[in-house]
Write a protein that holds these residues in place. Structure first.
Motif, PDB file in Angstrom:
ATOM      1  N   ASP A  57       0.815  -1.222   0.000  1.00  0.00           N
ATOM      2  CA  ASP A  57       0.000   0.000   0.000  1.00  0.00           C
ATOM      3  C   ASP A  57       0.845   1.267   0.000  1.00  0.00           C
ATOM      4  N   ARG A  58       2.167   1.122  -0.035  1.00  0.00           N
ATOM      5  CA  ARG A  58       3.057   2.287  -0.129  1.00  0.00           C
ATOM      6  C   ARG A  58       3.667   2.418  -1.524  1.00  0.00           C
ATOM      7  N   ILE A  59       3.287   1.528  -2.430  1.00  0.00           N
ATOM      8  CA  ILE A  59       3.902   1.487  -3.758  1.00  0.00           C
ATOM      9  C   ILE A  59       2.830   1.643  -4.835  1.00  0.00           C
ATOM     10  N   ILE A  88       1.663  -9.998  -6.271  1.00  0.00           N
ATOM     11  CA  ILE A  88       1.254  -8.597  -6.122  1.00  0.00           C
ATOM     12  C   ILE A  88      -0.196  -8.415  -6.552  1.00  0.00           C
ATOM     13  N   LEU A  89      -0.557  -8.978  -7.696  1.00  0.00           N
ATOM     14  CA  LEU A  89      -1.909  -8.792  -8.234  1.00  0.00           C
ATOM     15  C   LEU A  89      -2.954  -9.532  -7.400  1.00  0.00           C
ATOM     16  N   GLU A  90      -2.568 -10.599  -6.744  1.00  0.00           N
ATOM     17  CA  GLU A  90      -3.496 -11.270  -5.826  1.00  0.00           C
ATOM     18  C   GLU A  90      -3.825 -10.376  -4.639  1.00  0.00           C
ATOM     19  N   GLN A  91      -2.842  -9.604  -4.208  1.00  0.00           N
ATOM     20  CA  GLN A  91      -3.046  -8.729  -3.054  1.00  0.00           C
ATOM     21  C   GLN A  91      -3.627  -7.379  -3.458  1.00  0.00           C
ATOM     22  N   VAL A  92      -3.183  -6.877  -4.602  1.00  0.00           N
ATOM     23  CA  VAL A  92      -3.636  -5.567  -5.092  1.00  0.00           C
ATOM     24  C   VAL A  92      -4.028  -5.739  -6.567  1.00  0.00           C
ATOM     25  N   PRO A  93      -5.271  -6.154  -6.838  1.00  0.00           N
ATOM     26  CA  PRO A  93      -5.673  -6.498  -8.207  1.00  0.00           C
ATOM     27  C   PRO A  93      -5.454  -5.400  -9.243  1.00  0.00           C
ATOM     28  N   ARG A  94      -5.522  -4.140  -8.831  1.00  0.00           N
ATOM     29  CA  ARG A  94      -5.375  -3.038  -9.792  1.00  0.00           C
ATOM     30  C   ARG A  94      -3.969  -2.431  -9.801  1.00  0.00           C
ATOM     31  N   ALA A  95      -3.039  -3.115  -9.235  1.00  0.00           N
ATOM     32  CA  ALA A  95      -1.674  -2.588  -9.183  1.00  0.00           C
ATOM     33  C   ALA A  95      -1.075  -2.460 -10.582  1.00  0.00           C
TER      34      ALA A  95
END
Length: 429
Positions: free
Chosen positions: A354-356, A379-386
């Motif tokens: 959440d800092r990136i 990463i995408l599992e945790q932040v799908p719209r990253a």
């Protein structure tokens, strides 16, 4: 390449290539092999030895100890691992890496003594470091444990004082998958009747129990020694339960609030060896101000801001996150990330995701590196719209981050010593 060719005429690069393939296992826990060589070579230091273990922070503690003791006028041999750019970084005297010739001489001496005993890359290097320190007649040795403590090659050398910096989850396949199990391994560097310090603010009970069973002089931060911040965060005081106080100390030059605990441990260790190695308050103050230790939340000059940090496990990632939060505002944060496949990748990413804003992923150039596709999936599992991009090299990932960042943004390089090292090389450092 024959053993004779290596021992008699080869370069340091040839030696290192040879050592990488000498032993069937990269990590082979146990002390019998190195003790046999130690005995054959009479590698028994007569000067004070300070041993430092811990999941994270070991290198910073060794760097502060080295700088303060050097300023105090002592000849200091420091052994650390791994290195960033050059193997010589591992074996330093007064903070200056020894030259290739000296290391090769020590390697050759070990080769002549080992017979048919096989040694790992790390074991060979550890013996070489102490051999070189004895050849150069240092006044004190500062030895960083490589992995764990109890069965690490460094632990064959008897310490005058020992310090455990922190206890986190890492190297689970070797040390156990709980802090309690890992603490037993770390506490293995303690000795009966010798100062045994720990700066982990919440040490597992197993560390305390192990130290007590050994009969060590256990000293815990917050109870037996500690620090107080004063002067609106510009100075601090070190204290111990004996009533000793060191006042008006400068904040260490190494960035991050966690360095205060590391510095408190350093002063505790110095107090423990004071009879053999007295240092003045002035030496301590100057050492704290002058200490350098690359890639430990190292903020490079220029714009956009670039931060180098070798954080590669959840404990280090939580500290990394806290340091990021103290940096001030940056519109966009780019991350250049490369990790080893045996690390807790998900745990690290969870702590900083959440800092990136933009991720630039690549694999460092070695077999253990995780595929960037795997990093992207996590990463995408945790932040799908990253925003996630993959590259064929760390150098290209860093170049893309620099191209995509504005002057007010920041670029974070982390996840592995190897990732940081490849960026440093790309920058010409």
């Amino acid at each position: 390449m024959t053993d004779f060719a290596v021992a008699s005429e080869s370069s340091l690069a040839d030696w290192l290539s040879y050592l990488e393939n000498l032993h069937p296992m990269a990590i082979d826990m146990g002390l019998d092999r190195v003790k046999t060589i130690q005995q054959a070579m009479a590698l028994y230091p007569t000067c004070p030895v300070i041993t430092v273990a811990g999941t994270n922070g070991k290198g910073s503690v060794c760097a502060m100890l080295t700088r303060i003791l050097t300023i105090a006028g002592y000849k200091v041999g420091t052994y650390t691992s791994p290195h960033l750019l050059h193997y010589n970084e591992r074996i330093a005297i007064n903070g200056v890496p020894v030259d290739d010739t000296a290391i090769v001489e020590s390697f050759a001496a070990i080769q002549a003594a080992r017979g048919d005993i096989s040694l790992s890359y790390f074991e060979f290097g550890t013996l070489a470091a102490v051999h070189q320190f004895m050849v150069q007649q240092v006044d004190v040795m500062v030895l960083e444990v490589g992995l764990g403590g109890r069965l690490d090659a460094v632990n064959i050398f008897e310490p005058t004082a020992s310090g455990v910096v922190s206890i986190g989850i890492d190297h689970q396949s070797y040390l156990g998958d709980t802090r309690e199990a890992i603490a037993i391994e770390k506490a293995g560097i303690y000795r009966k009747g010798k100062p045994a310090l720990c700066s982990d603010p919440i040490p597992p009970q197993t560390l305390i129990d192990t130290a007590n069973a050994i009969g060590a002089d256990l000293q815990l931060i917050g109870h037996d020694f500690g620090f107080e911040i004063q002067a609106e965060g510009q100075q601090w005081v070190w204290w111990n339960k004996a009533g000793i106080r060191k006042n008006a100390l400068p904040i260490p030059a190494l960035r991050g609030k966690y360095q205060m605990g590391n510095a408190a441990l350093v002063l505790g260790l110095l107090e423990s060896v004071k009879p053999q190695l007295p240092v003045s308050l002035g030496d301590i103050k100057r050492g704290l101000l002058e200490v350098e230790w690359p890639a430990r939340f190292q903020v490079l000059p220029g714009r956009p801001v670039v931060v180098l940090d070798v954080a590669h496990n959840p404990h280090a990632a939580s500290v990394f996150r806290a340091s990021l939060d103290n940096m001030g505002f940056h519109p966009v944060t780019h991350a250049v990330l490369g990790m080893m496949q045996d690390k807790d990748i998900s745990g690290v990413i969870k702590l900083v995701s959440d800092r990136i804003d933009v991720w630039h992923l690549a694999a460092p150039q070695l077999p253990r590196a995780a595929d960037p596709a795997r990093l992207a999936q996590i990463i995408l599992e945790q932040v799908p719209r990253a925003k996630v991009f993959q590259y064929e090299s760390v150098e290209k990932a860093y170049a893309a981050a620099c191209e995509g960042a504005n002057e007010a943004d920041r670029i974070l390089v982390f996840g592995s010593f190897y990732t940081v090292a490849e960026v440093m090389k790309a920058r010409g450092q």
